[in-house]
Design a protein around this motif. Structure first.
Motif, short mmCIF file in Angstrom:
data_model
loop_
_atom_site.label_atom_id
_atom_site.label_comp_id
_atom_site.label_asym_id
_atom_site.label_seq_id
_atom_site.Cartn_x
_atom_site.Cartn_y
_atom_site.Cartn_z
N MET A 263 -7.64 3.67 8.24
CA MET A 263 -6.67 2.29 8.32
C MET A 263 -6.76 2.15 6.61
O MET A 263 -7.28 3.17 6.04
CB MET A 263 -7.28 1.09 9.12
N TYR A 264 -5.76 1.39 6.11
CA TYR A 264 -5.84 0.86 4.89
C TYR A 264 -7.06 0.61 3.37
O TYR A 264 -7.40 -0.89 4.36
CB TYR A 264 -4.22 0.67 4.60
N ALA A 265 -7.37 0.43 2.63
CA ALA A 265 -8.94 0.02 2.25
C ALA A 265 -8.63 -1.13 2.25
O ALA A 265 -9.16 -2.20 2.48
CB ALA A 265 -8.65 1.07 0.83
N MET A 266 -7.45 -2.35 1.87
CA MET A 266 -7.44 -3.46 1.38
C MET A 266 -7.48 -4.02 2.47
O MET A 266 -7.99 -5.20 2.25
CB MET A 266 -5.56 -4.35 0.81
N ASP A 267 -7.06 -3.46 3.77
CA ASP A 267 -7.18 -4.29 4.97
C ASP A 267 -8.65 -4.25 5.54
O ASP A 267 -9.36 -5.31 6.20
CB ASP A 267 -6.56 -3.33 6.35
N TYR A 268 -9.73 -2.67 5.35
CA TYR A 268 -10.92 -2.60 5.33
C TYR A 268 -11.86 -4.01 4.95
O TYR A 268 -12.30 -4.67 5.04
CB TYR A 268 -11.22 -2.00 5.10
N LEU A 269 -11.73 -4.15 3.34
CA LEU A 269 -12.29 -4.60 2.48
C LEU A 269 -11.75 -6.22 3.09
O LEU A 269 -12.88 -7.29 3.20
CB LEU A 269 -11.51 -4.65 1.18
N PHE B 209 -0.38 1.90 -4.70
CA PHE B 209 0.05 0.67 -3.81
C PHE B 209 1.90 1.29 -4.74
O PHE B 209 1.05 1.81 -5.87
CB PHE B 209 -0.28 -0.62 -4.66
N ASP B 210 2.47 0.89 -3.61
CA ASP B 210 3.71 1.31 -4.42
C ASP B 210 4.36 0.14 -4.49
O ASP B 210 5.69 -0.60 -4.52
CB ASP B 210 4.66 1.57 -3.17
N GLY B 211 3.77 -0.66 -5.72
CA GLY B 211 4.49 -2.72 -6.34
C GLY B 211 4.58 -3.26 -5.27
O GLY B 211 3.94 -3.55 -4.30
N ARG C 100 5.06 -7.48 -11.69
CA ARG C 100 5.93 -6.95 -13.62
C ARG C 100 5.64 -5.69 -13.51
O ARG C 100 6.20 -4.86 -13.80
CB ARG C 100 6.40 -8.06 -14.71
N ARG C 101 4.41 -5.32 -14.00
CA ARG C 101 4.47 -3.64 -14.59
C ARG C 101 3.37 -2.98 -13.07
O ARG C 101 3.12 -1.40 -13.80
CB ARG C 101 3.07 -4.21 -15.43
N GLY C 102 3.46 -3.57 -12.46
CA GLY C 102 2.66 -2.52 -11.65
C GLY C 102 1.09 -2.45 -11.47
O GLY C 102 0.18 -3.46 -12.83
N GLN C 103 -0.01 -2.17 -10.93
CA GLN C 103 -1.12 -2.26 -10.11
C GLN C 103 -1.77 -1.79 -11.54
O GLN C 103 -1.27 -0.54 -12.16
CB GLN C 103 -2.18 -1.89 -9.24
N SER C 104 -2.64 -2.62 -12.31
CA SER C 104 -3.46 -2.69 -13.42
C SER C 104 -4.18 -3.21 -13.44
O SER C 104 -5.31 -3.66 -12.56
CB SER C 104 -2.54 -3.31 -14.47
N LEU C 105 -5.20 -3.84 -14.86
CA LEU C 105 -7.45 -3.65 -14.68
C LEU C 105 -6.77 -5.42 -14.56
O LEU C 105 -5.41 -6.36 -15.09
CB LEU C 105 -7.12 -3.60 -16.00
N ALA D 11 0.97 -1.14 -0.01
CA ALA D 11 0.00 0.08 -0.26
C ALA D 11 0.79 1.25 0.06
O ALA D 11 1.85 1.54 0.49
CB ALA D 11 -0.93 -0.34 1.15
N ARG D 12 1.02 1.97 -0.06
CA ARG D 12 1.45 3.45 -0.15
C ARG D 12 0.72 4.16 0.61
O ARG D 12 -0.46 4.32 0.85
CB ARG D 12 0.74 4.34 -2.17
#
Length: 495
Positions: free
Chosen positions: A264-270, A422-424, A464-469, A250-251
C-alpha cells in the motif's frame, strides 16, 4: 549582536528527546524543552553576520539553503538573549504565520547555512523559534486580530495545507473575505493528515485554525472542488481563486506483484492511523495495523521515516527501510556539499533512533531496489525480492540505476509501504479550468506572480512547485496573497 564572542564561549545545545524505547509506546510529541536561561545562552551564539545566510532562502544544488520565509533570525536571537520575548514573537510573526509548525517539523535549512557552522556547530535556530511561539501562546500574547474593515472582495482558497492557510491569513489580514475549501473532514492538509502526531500535535494545528476562524476566515470541510463543486463555479462566484491543493498524486510503483494484499501507499497508511487516532484513539480499528508483521518501507525520505515510526507504535515484528541513495558521509564534503548548502551527512532521524532502540540497529538499507513483490496462494504479500544498485550517469547526463550482479536478496514481509514520492497534483481542477501545466503536471504559474493562464485564478505551494518543504509552502502562500491583493486592489498592504 548579543555578545561578540558568544559563538566561542558557548556550545550548541539542543533539547533532549524522550527515551526512544518509551516514546514508541504512545503517540505524543517526543521533544523536550530547554529552559529560558539555556535559550538565552543559545541566542548569544548568534553572530549577527553582516550577510546572514540563515535567512537567504534559496534553492541550491537540489536543496534549500537558508530560510524560505526570510525569518529575521539574528534579530529575534538577540531579543531572546535580552529577555524580550514578546518583541521576539512580533519579529517572528512578521515573516512567518505559523512558527509553531516550522519550529516542529522544518528540517532547518537555516541552520545548514549558519555562519557559525563554518567553524563549529550552528546556532540552535529552530529550537529558539519554537520556544518563542510556545511562550507567546503560554503568555496569551497570540490572540485573534481581525481586520478593522473589509474590502468587499471575496476570495476562495482551495486546500487548507500550509500554503492555503498562509494565503488565507494574509488575505484576511488585508481585509478580504476569505473562504477555504478542504476535502477532508478536518482543516490543515498535510499538517493534519500526513504528518504523525508525535512529530506535530494536532491540537497545535487546531489551535491555529481556531485562531484564523476567530479572525473571520470561513472554513468549509468535506468539500472537494472539482467533484462536489465544479471548479468553474468558484471562478464565477468569487473575485479571485487561489489553488493550494498540494501535490498529492502518489508516484506509482508498478513492479511485479504491486497489487498484492499488504502492498500500500504510505500516505494511505499514515492517514488511516492519524484519523483513527483522532477519532477514537485507535479504538475504531479503521486503519491498517503493522502489529506482528515484518514491514518494509520503500523510500528513504521523511514520509518513509514516518512510516517506520508509525509501524513501531503499532507493534511490528521487524522494520526495514529501503533507499535507492547511497549512505551519506559522516562529515560534510567541502567540495561536493560546501557551506551554505544544507549538509548531506549521515544522521539518525527520530524514527531510525526508535528502530535502533527497539531492534538494535539502523533500519535503513542503502542503494537497494525492489524488483518484485511475491505473495502466497491467497494473494497476500509474503516477501520482497531486491538487488543492490549503483547510481550512474548515462551519455545524455541522465541519472540511472544499474543493478549489481550477484547482490539479489529476499526479505520476508507481510506489509510493504511505498513512500517514493509524488507525481504532482491531482488533475480534476486543472482539467476543468483548462489550466496550463509544466512538464511535471504542476500548475504553471510563475514564481513571484503566481497567476495562471486563467483570469482570477492563482496557484501556490506544492500544486505549483511540486512536493517541497512546509516552509516553502508558507512562503508561496504569503507571496501569492500579496499578488492577489495587488490584482484586486491595484496595490498591496501586505509585506
Amino acid at each position: 549582536m548579543s555578545t561578540p564572542t558568544g559563538f566561542m564561549e558557548y556550545k550548541r545545545q539542543l533539547p533532549g528527546d524522550r527515551d526512544p524505547e518509551q516514546r514508541v509506546k504512545d503517540w505524543e510529541e517526543f521533544h523536550e524543552h530547554l529552559t529560558e536561561d539555556e535559550l538565552r545562552t543559545q541566542g548569544a551564539r548568534c553572530m549577527d553576520c553582516g550577510t546572514p545566510y540563515c535567512h537567504t532562502g534559496m534553492d541550491m544544488s537540489g536543496g534549500t539553503s537558508g530560510c524560505p520565509v526570510h525569518n529575521l533570525i539574528p534579530e529575534w536571537n538577540n531579543l531572546v538573549y535580552r529577555g524580550l520575548w514578546k518583541e521576539a514573537l512580533e519579529r517572528l510573526h512578521k515573516t512567518n504565520n505559523f512558527p509553531e509548525f516550522t519550529g516542529s517539523i522544518c528540517p532547518a535549512p537555516c541552520e545548514g547555512s549558519c555562519t557559525v557552522g563554518l567553524i563549529g556547530q550552528p546556532v540552535t535556530i529552530k529550537t529558539i523559534e519554537l520556544a518563542i511561539v510556545d511562550k507567546g501562546f503560554e503568555e496569551g500574547w497570540v490572540v485573534p486580530s481581525p481586520p478593522e474593515k473589509r474590502t468587499g472582495k471575496r476570495i476562495a482558497i482551495v486546500g487548507s495545507g500550509p500554503a492555503g492557510l498562509a494565503a488565507a491569513a494574509q488575505l484576511n489580514k488585508a481585509g478580504h473575505t476569505v473562504t477555504v475549501f478542504e476535502r477532508s473532514d478536518r482543516i490543515g492538509g498535510l499538517l493534519m493528515y500526513g504528518i504523525p502526531t508525535m512529530k506535530l500535535d494536532k491540537r497545535v494545528v487546531q489551535r491555529r485554525v481556531d485562531l484564523l476562524a476567530a479572525e473571520g476566515i470561513e472554513f468549509v470541510v468535506n468539500t472537494e472542488i472539482g467533484k462536489d463543486i465544479p471548479a468553474q463555479q468558484l471562478v464565477d462566484e468569487y473575485d479571485a481563486v487561489v489553488l493550494c491543493g498540494g501535490a498529492t498524486k502518489a508516484r506509482r510503483f508498478n513492479v511485479e506483484g504491486h497489487d498484492l494484499k499488504g502492498v500500500m501507499y504510505a500516505m494511505d497508511y499514515l492517514n488511516g492511523t492519524i484519523k483513527s487516532y483522532l477519532n477514537s484513539n485507535l479504538e475504531d480499528g479503521n486503519y491498517v495495523s503493522a502489529a506482528g508483521k515484518d514491514v518494509i518501507v520503500l523510500g528513504g525520505g521523511d514520509t518513509g521515516s514516518d512510516c517506520v515510526a508509525t509501524s513501531l507504535r503499532h507493534g511490528c515484528n521487524s522494520i526495514t527501510q529501503f533507499g535507492t541513495h547511497d549512505k551519506a558521509p559522516l562529515t560534510r564534503d567541502p567540495i561536493a556539499n560546501p557551506w551554505p548548502q544544507f549538509p548531506n551527512v549521515y544522521t539518525l532521524d527520530y524514527a531510525q533512533q526508535e528502530a535502533k532502540a527497539v531492534f538494535g540497529e539502523d533500519p535503513r538499507e542503502f542503494s537497494i531496489m525492489t524488483t518484485k513483490f511475491v505473495g502466497d496462494e491467497e494473494g497476500n504479500l509474503k516477501e520482497l525480492h531486491t538487488v543492490q544498485i549503483r547510481r550512474m550517469v548515462d551519455e545524455t547526463g541522465r541519472k540511472i540505476y544499474q543493478p549489481v550482479p550477484g547482490t539479489e536478496a529476499v526479505y520476508p514481509a507481510q506489509l510493504a509501504l511505498i513512500a517514493i514520492g509524488f507525481d504532482g497534483p491531482e488533475q480534476d481542477i486543472i482539467e476543468q479550468l483548462k489550466l496550463d501545466t509544466d512538464r511535471r503536471t504542476n500548475v504553471k504559474a510563475r514564481y513571484g506572480k503566481f497567476n495562471t493562464n486563467v483570469d482570477k485564478v492563482f496557484a501556490a505551494g506544492d500544486m505549483r512547485r511540486g512536493q517541497s518543504l512546509v516552509v516553502w509552502a508558507i512562503n508561496e502562500g504569503r507571496e501569492a496573497a500579496r499578488e492577489v491583493d495587488k490584482y484586486l486592489m491595484g496595490s498591496t498592504v501586505l509585506a
